[in-house]
Design a protein around this motif. Structure first.
Motif, PDB file in Angstrom:
ATOM      1  N   LYS A   1     -50.729 -15.293  12.737  1.00 24.37           N
ATOM      2  CA  LYS A   1     -50.018 -16.214  13.001  1.00 24.37           C
ATOM      3  C   LYS A   1     -49.516 -16.174  14.538  1.00 24.37           C
ATOM      4  CE  LYS A   1     -46.173 -19.174  11.373  1.00 24.37           C
ATOM      5  NZ  LYS A   1     -46.501 -20.400  11.992  1.00 24.37           N
TER       6      LYS A   1
ATOM      7  N   LYS B   1     -43.302 -26.882  14.992  1.00 21.03           N
ATOM      8  CA  LYS B   1     -43.742 -27.980  15.435  1.00 21.03           C
ATOM      9  C   LYS B   1     -43.421 -29.322  14.462  1.00 21.03           C
ATOM     10  CE  LYS B   1     -48.023 -26.235  15.984  1.00 21.03           C
ATOM     11  NZ  LYS B   1     -47.919 -24.822  16.194  1.00 21.03           N
ATOM     12  N   ALA B   2     -43.090 -28.714  13.035  1.00 18.00           N
ATOM     13  CA  ALA B   2     -42.941 -29.728  12.204  1.00 18.00           C
ATOM     14  C   ALA B   2     -41.334 -29.629  11.514  1.00 18.00           C
ATOM     15  CB  ALA B   2     -44.015 -29.752  11.147  1.00 18.00           C
ATOM     16  N   LYS B   3     -40.851 -28.046  11.782  1.00 20.93           N
ATOM     17  CA  LYS B   3     -39.420 -28.032  11.022  1.00 20.93           C
ATOM     18  C   LYS B   3     -38.637 -27.511  12.173  1.00 20.93           C
ATOM     19  CE  LYS B   3     -41.366 -25.567   7.709  1.00 20.93           C
ATOM     20  NZ  LYS B   3     -42.613 -25.387   8.066  1.00 20.93           N
TER      21      LYS B   3
ATOM     22  N   HIS C   1     -38.656 -18.619  -1.615  1.00 22.08           N
ATOM     23  CA  HIS C   1     -37.327 -18.868  -0.801  1.00 22.08           C
ATOM     24  C   HIS C   1     -36.691 -19.945  -1.132  1.00 22.08           C
ATOM     25  CE1 HIS C   1     -38.846 -21.439   2.723  1.00 22.08           C
ATOM     26  NE2 HIS C   1     -39.135 -21.776   1.728  1.00 22.08           N
TER      27      HIS C   1
ATOM     28  N   TYR D   1     -34.509 -21.707  15.578  1.00 22.54           N
ATOM     29  CA  TYR D   1     -35.984 -21.910  15.646  1.00 22.54           C
ATOM     30  C   TYR D   1     -36.587 -23.359  15.553  1.00 22.54           C
ATOM     31  CZ  TYR D   1     -40.882 -21.197  15.484  1.00 22.54           C
ATOM     32  OH  TYR D   1     -42.205 -21.233  16.098  1.00 22.54           O
TER      33      TYR D   1
ATOM     34  N   GLU E   1     -47.047 -18.901   3.844  1.00 22.86           N
ATOM     35  CA  GLU E   1     -46.730 -17.871   4.617  1.00 22.86           C
ATOM     36  C   GLU E   1     -45.701 -16.939   3.639  1.00 22.86           C
ATOM     37  OE1 GLU E   1     -44.898 -19.229   8.298  1.00 22.86           O
ATOM     38  OE2 GLU E   1     -46.618 -20.680   8.449  1.00 22.86           O
TER      39      GLU E   1
ATOM     40  N   ARG F   1     -33.864 -18.819   1.370  1.00 24.02           N
ATOM     41  CA  ARG F   1     -33.291 -17.471   1.755  1.00 24.02           C
ATOM     42  C   ARG F   1     -33.960 -17.041   2.840  1.00 24.02           C
ATOM     43  NH1 ARG F   1     -32.598 -13.379  -2.409  1.00 24.02           N
ATOM     44  NH2 ARG F   1     -33.120 -14.868  -3.954  1.00 24.02           N
TER      45      ARG F   1
HETATM   46  N1  LIG Z   1     -37.479 -18.279   4.517  1.00 23.68           N
HETATM   47  C1  LIG Z   1     -37.727 -18.235   5.910  1.00 23.68           C
HETATM   48  N2  LIG Z   1     -37.003 -17.395   6.588  1.00 23.68           N
HETATM   49  C2  LIG Z   1     -37.123 -17.355   8.049  1.00 23.68           C
HETATM   50  N3  LIG Z   1     -38.226 -18.148   8.528  1.00 23.68           N
HETATM   51  C3  LIG Z   1     -38.909 -18.876   7.722  1.00 23.68           C
HETATM   52  C4  LIG Z   1     -38.834 -18.960   6.426  1.00 23.68           C
HETATM   53  N4  LIG Z   1     -39.565 -20.357   5.919  1.00 23.68           N
HETATM   54  C5  LIG Z   1     -40.392 -20.426   7.115  1.00 23.68           C
HETATM   55  N5  LIG Z   1     -39.972 -19.877   8.235  1.00 23.68           N
HETATM   56  C6  LIG Z   1     -40.432 -20.132   9.590  1.00 23.68           C
HETATM   57  O1  LIG Z   1     -39.895 -21.117  10.175  1.00 23.68           O
HETATM   58  C7  LIG Z   1     -40.836 -21.717  11.014  1.00 23.68           C
HETATM   59  C8  LIG Z   1     -40.976 -23.301  10.290  1.00 23.68           C
HETATM   60  O2  LIG Z   1     -41.412 -24.004  11.562  1.00 23.68           O
HETATM   61  P1  LIG Z   1     -42.707 -24.718  11.558  1.00 23.68           P
HETATM   62  O3  LIG Z   1     -43.530 -24.495  10.302  1.00 23.68           O
HETATM   63  O4  LIG Z   1     -42.508 -26.169  12.032  1.00 23.68           O
HETATM   64  O5  LIG Z   1     -43.344 -24.139  12.901  1.00 23.68           O
HETATM   65  P2  LIG Z   1     -44.505 -23.172  13.306  1.00 23.68           P
HETATM   66  O6  LIG Z   1     -45.042 -22.513  12.113  1.00 23.68           O
HETATM   67  O7  LIG Z   1     -44.223 -22.458  14.488  1.00 23.68           O
HETATM   68  O8  LIG Z   1     -45.687 -24.273  13.768  1.00 23.68           O
HETATM   69  P3  LIG Z   1     -46.753 -24.575  12.836  1.00 23.68           P
HETATM   70  O9  LIG Z   1     -46.506 -24.594  11.567  1.00 23.68           O
HETATM   71  O10 LIG Z   1     -47.007 -26.020  13.181  1.00 23.68           O
HETATM   72  O11 LIG Z   1     -47.791 -23.586  13.308  1.00 23.68           O
HETATM   73  C9  LIG Z   1     -41.929 -20.927  11.039  1.00 23.68           C
HETATM   74  O12 LIG Z   1     -42.263 -20.250  12.125  1.00 23.68           O
HETATM   75  C10 LIG Z   1     -41.936 -20.092   9.740  1.00 23.68           C
HETATM   76  O13 LIG Z   1     -42.780 -18.975   9.709  1.00 23.68           O
END
Ligand SMILES: Nc1ncnc2c1ncn2[C@@H]1O[C@H](COP(=O)(O)OP(=O)(O)OP(=O)(O)O)[C@@H](O)[C@H]1O
Ligand SMILES: [Mg+2]
Length: 240
Positions: free
Chosen positions: A123, A11-13, A69, A8, A179, A82
């Motif tokens: 979200k 936008k930032a990770k 996590h 996945y 989250e 995790r």
């Molecule tokens: N432990 C985890 N297991 C599975 N998914 C995770 C975990 N921690 C974070 N995530 C998910 O990984 C993604 C991190 O990417 P990022 O925050 O860049 O994207 P985004 O949330 O889609 O965009 P934005 O934060 O800019 O709205 C998110 O969808 C987040 O919900």
């Protein structure tokens, strides 16, 4: 080793599968976005600064009894976590009125709220992350009522721990977004706790040390993020 293709790309990770099916690899990128991706830039070291802050706070919260996590760092911008089934909610805790709250409701920016307020957005970027309430969360089967109660209690405990800590560092924790996700029936704090996800004001001057610096062109965002690490880390963030 990081696989070529992310599971996945947010936008930032970027999130990658790991050899261990219970773990994921999260890379904090240098991308910075605001206004749901309308504004977009890249800043050297931004990923490392946010990953470092996130590592620091996840460890602190874990020590305070909040399941997170966080597992370990694989590189300064890379966290092993995790793997969770993410709950599609953005849990926001506010101590001081700012940002969208002052646009939507009759309250002036900077007003100290009588008590911390939890508000929850669904979200979903395409729907513009609409605000949701307890009834909708239950009826739409997003989360059963008892688990929602647990999530809110965890969010308020995070607020207690972080507010006290920031206060000692001369910073006001204005608001932040969390989250959560589930693994084997247990709720964990996921995602990140960083300068992208919190609103932080200098206690003395009111200066912003968070993403608002970028959102509203208030100055050099990397300097602001470095200022936070300098204040919170025992070594003053020297490793950056
Ligand atoms: N432990 C985890 N297991 C599975 N998914 C995770 C975990 N921690 C974070 N995530 C998910 O990984 C993604 C991190 O990417 P990022 O925050 O860049 O994207 P985004 O949330 O889609 O965009 P934005 O934060 O800019 O709205 C998110 O969808 C987040 O919900
Ligand atoms: Mg995100």
């Amino acid at each position: 080793m990081i696989p070529e293709k992310p599971l996945y790309e947010g936008k930032a990770k970027s999130v990658y599968l790991s050899e261990n099916p219970d773990e994921l690899i999260v890379v904090f990128r240098n991308d910075m976005t605001a206004f749901n991706g309308v504004k977009h830039d890249q800043f050297t070291d931004k990923g490392i600064l946010n990953a470092t802050a996130s590592e620091f706070f996840m460890k602190m919260l874990e020590a305070e009894g909040i399941p997170t996590h966080y597992i370990r760092m694989a590189a300064p911008d890379t966290m092993i976590v995790r793997r969770l089934d993410m709950i599609p909610l953005e849990v926001i805790v506010r101590n001081i009125a700012a940002g969208s709250m002052t646009k939507k409701y009759p309250v002036a920016e900077g007003t100290v709220l009588e008590r911390p307020v939890v508000s929850i957005d669904y979200k979903d970027d395409e729907r513009g992350d609409p605000m949701i309430n307890d009834d909708l969360i239950e009826v739409l089967h997003i989360l059963p009522a008892d688990e929602l109660k647990q999530v809110k209690e965890m969010a308020l405990k995070v607020n207690t721990v972080l507010s006290r800590f920031f206060d000692e560092c001369g910073i006001r924790l204005v608001d932040f977004k969390l989250e959560f996700g589930k693994a084997a029936g247990k709720i964990y704090l996921g995602d990140e706790i960083s300068m992208d996800s919190m609103r932080l004001w200098d206690k003395q001057t009111g200066e912003s040390f968070d993403k608002d610096v970028y959102r509203f062109d208030k100055g050099d965002v990397i300097t602001a993020y470095r200022n936070v690490l300098r204040r919170i880390l025992p070594d003053g963030g020297k490793k950056d």
